[in-house]
Design a protein around this motif. Structure first.
Motif, PDB file in Angstrom:
ATOM      1  N   ASP A 143     -29.505  41.966   0.591  1.00  0.00           N
ATOM      2  CA  ASP A 143     -29.633  40.940   1.629  1.00  0.00           C
ATOM      3  C   ASP A 143     -31.078  40.527   1.876  1.00  0.00           C
ATOM      4  O   ASP A 143     -31.369  39.773   2.814  1.00  0.00           O
ATOM      5  N   THR A 144     -31.984  41.023   1.051  1.00  0.00           N
ATOM      6  CA  THR A 144     -33.410  40.763   1.224  1.00  0.00           C
ATOM      7  C   THR A 144     -33.879  39.646   0.303  1.00  0.00           C
ATOM      8  O   THR A 144     -33.427  39.535  -0.832  1.00  0.00           O
ATOM      9  N   LYS A 145     -34.792  38.812   0.801  1.00  0.00           N
ATOM     10  CA  LYS A 145     -35.404  37.779  -0.034  1.00  0.00           C
ATOM     11  C   LYS A 145     -36.519  38.439  -0.847  1.00  0.00           C
ATOM     12  O   LYS A 145     -37.476  38.967  -0.278  1.00  0.00           O
ATOM     13  N   ILE A 146     -36.394  38.398  -2.157  1.00  0.00           N
ATOM     14  CA  ILE A 146     -37.403  38.959  -3.042  1.00  0.00           C
ATOM     15  C   ILE A 146     -38.315  37.834  -3.507  1.00  0.00           C
ATOM     16  O   ILE A 146     -37.845  36.807  -3.991  1.00  0.00           O
ATOM     17  N   MET A 147     -39.604  38.014  -3.357  1.00  0.00           N
ATOM     18  CA  MET A 147     -40.559  36.994  -3.770  1.00  0.00           C
ATOM     19  C   MET A 147     -41.520  37.579  -4.793  1.00  0.00           C
ATOM     20  O   MET A 147     -42.249  38.527  -4.503  1.00  0.00           O
ATOM     21  N   ARG A 198     -37.697  44.298  13.432  1.00  0.00           N
ATOM     22  CA  ARG A 198     -37.194  42.972  13.068  1.00  0.00           C
ATOM     23  C   ARG A 198     -38.201  42.253  12.180  1.00  0.00           C
ATOM     24  O   ARG A 198     -39.397  42.492  12.231  1.00  0.00           O
ATOM     25  N   ASN A 199     -37.690  41.349  11.347  1.00  0.00           N
ATOM     26  CA  ASN A 199     -38.525  40.526  10.478  1.00  0.00           C
ATOM     27  C   ASN A 199     -39.489  41.375   9.640  1.00  0.00           C
ATOM     28  O   ASN A 199     -40.661  41.025   9.464  1.00  0.00           O
ATOM     29  N   LEU A 200     -38.984  42.485   9.135  1.00  0.00           N
ATOM     30  CA  LEU A 200     -39.831  43.368   8.333  1.00  0.00           C
ATOM     31  C   LEU A 200     -40.124  42.728   6.978  1.00  0.00           C
ATOM     32  O   LEU A 200     -39.229  42.258   6.289  1.00  0.00           O
ATOM     33  N   THR A 201     -41.400  42.725   6.609  1.00  0.00           N
ATOM     34  CA  THR A 201     -41.821  42.226   5.310  1.00  0.00           C
ATOM     35  C   THR A 201     -42.648  43.302   4.617  1.00  0.00           C
ATOM     36  O   THR A 201     -43.542  43.891   5.227  1.00  0.00           O
ATOM     37  N   ILE A 202     -42.331  43.562   3.357  1.00  0.00           N
ATOM     38  CA  ILE A 202     -43.014  44.615   2.598  1.00  0.00           C
ATOM     39  C   ILE A 202     -43.935  43.995   1.557  1.00  0.00           C
ATOM     40  O   ILE A 202     -43.540  43.100   0.813  1.00  0.00           O
ATOM     41  N   LEU A 203     -45.176  44.473   1.522  1.00  0.00           N
ATOM     42  CA  LEU A 203     -46.122  44.114   0.482  1.00  0.00           C
ATOM     43  C   LEU A 203     -46.086  45.212  -0.568  1.00  0.00           C
ATOM     44  O   LEU A 203     -46.457  46.354  -0.293  1.00  0.00           O
ATOM     45  N   ALA A 204     -45.634  44.905  -1.771  1.00  0.00           N
ATOM     46  CA  ALA A 204     -45.537  45.892  -2.844  1.00  0.00           C
ATOM     47  C   ALA A 204     -46.477  45.489  -3.971  1.00  0.00           C
ATOM     48  O   ALA A 204     -46.327  44.407  -4.548  1.00  0.00           O
ATOM     49  N   GLY A 205     -47.455  46.358  -4.270  1.00  0.00           N
ATOM     50  CA  GLY A 205     -48.384  45.998  -5.324  1.00  0.00           C
ATOM     51  C   GLY A 205     -49.566  46.932  -5.421  1.00  0.00           C
ATOM     52  O   GLY A 205     -49.465  48.128  -5.155  1.00  0.00           O
ATOM     53  N   LYS A 207     -34.913  48.144   5.830  1.00  0.00           N
ATOM     54  CA  LYS A 207     -34.117  46.914   5.771  1.00  0.00           C
ATOM     55  C   LYS A 207     -35.033  45.708   5.933  1.00  0.00           C
ATOM     56  O   LYS A 207     -35.040  45.035   6.965  1.00  0.00           O
ATOM     57  N   PRO A 208     -35.798  45.417   4.893  1.00  0.00           N
ATOM     58  CA  PRO A 208     -36.747  44.297   4.993  1.00  0.00           C
ATOM     59  C   PRO A 208     -36.057  42.948   4.897  1.00  0.00           C
ATOM     60  O   PRO A 208     -35.025  42.801   4.246  1.00  0.00           O
TER      61      PRO A 208
END
Length: 289
Positions: free
Chosen positions: A178-182, A90-97, A139-140
């Motif tokens: 469905d993911t918030k992209i920041m 749940r509440n998965l957040t991905i750091l991409a960089g 499913k982030p």
């Protein structure tokens, strides 16, 4: 005829208090570091090291990963993404960089969510674009993108950097609807005060160029209807260079720098929480009386 004033909504009060506290934390942190900078400016190197040993001694704990090849690194990220896809936390957040994301200390990441770090040291926008499919099956809730400084170091032109950023956003929006992209801004570098081994390459990149690139990134984010997080002002001094108190070498961040980043992420997280609460309050009740 008199009308009664509408009561101040609970969610609004919650948002106001939370943002005030967190912004105060950032201001106090920067103020404290400015005082340390003044001390450093009037101290010898040995005296400065005694005053702030954490800044002098901080080395990211990458363990054996630091010695891996790009492909070996990518293989590990694939395995970690596969586990996240299977467990669906749940509440998965991905750091991409790149290394800035990679070296984010786990104990400084906001604790209200699960994190999947997909950063690779030295990564470019083209490299990130080509490996986004690694976490397709996850499913982030949020994907945080910060990329671009290594492109500049390698001499990639602004148009190519921006084109890659656009493709990254489009891919993520299409694959994770469905993911918030920041999209996060590129950070400044330390300019003349940098001690990174590639210092000459940094000096060839004016921070004014980074600011202009960030303006373009914000425009792209607005056009793509995603969130843009402008971190640059919080890390820049009055000259527009990386604050030395937030960096280990003028390029990478120390714990104080990551604390600022974390605080901004926490502000965003609390805003989202308040927004969700507000939406629930506005929904018409289906209960019958």
């Amino acid at each position: 005829m008199s009308t009664s004033a509408k009561p101040f909504p609970i969610w609004g009060f919650f948002l106001l208090v939370t943002n005030s506290i967190l912004m105060l934390a950032i201001i106090l942190l920067i103020w404290r570091q400015q005082k340390l900078t003044t001390v450093f400016a009037t101290s010898t190197p040995s005296e400065a090291a005694k005053l702030n040993p954490q800044n002098q001694a901080f080395v990211p704990e990458l363990g054996p990963r630091h010695k891996l090849s790009y492909q070996q690194w990518l293989d590990i990220l694939k395995q970690e993404a596969r586990v996240a896809a299977e467990k669906q936390p749940r509440n998965l957040t991905i750091l991409a960089g790149d290394s800035l994301s990679l070296w984010f200390p786990p104990d400084l990441l906001p604790e209200d969510r699960n994190w999947l770090n997909q950063g690779i040291s030295g990564e470019t926008s083209d490299g990130l674009l080509k490996r986004l499919d690694v976490f397709d099956s996850t499913k982030p809730e949020i994907i945080l993108v910060m990329i671009g400084i290594n492109d500049l170091i390698r001499g990639v032109g602004d148009e190519e950097i921006l084109a890659n950023q656009k493709q990254i956003i489009r891919y993520l929006r299409r694959t994770h609807p469905d993911t918030k992209i920041m999209l996060q801004s590129i950070l400044p570098h330390g300019a003349e005060q940098s001690t990174w081994e590639g210092r000459d390459k940094l000096l060839a990149i004016p921070n004014s160029r980074i600011r202009k690139l960030n303006q373009e990134l914000q425009t792209i984010a607005n056009q793509q209807s995603i969130q843009y997080l402008d971190l640059y002002p919080l890390f820049a001094n009055k000259e527009g260079d990386m604050r030395r108190e937030f960096s280990t070498d003028g390029l990478h961040l120390n714990p104080q720098g990551y604390t600022v980043w974390r605080t901004v992420l926490q502000i965003y997280s609390n805003k989202e929480l308040a927004s969700q609460f507000q939406q629930k309050q506005k929904r018409p009740s289906t209960d019958r009386i």
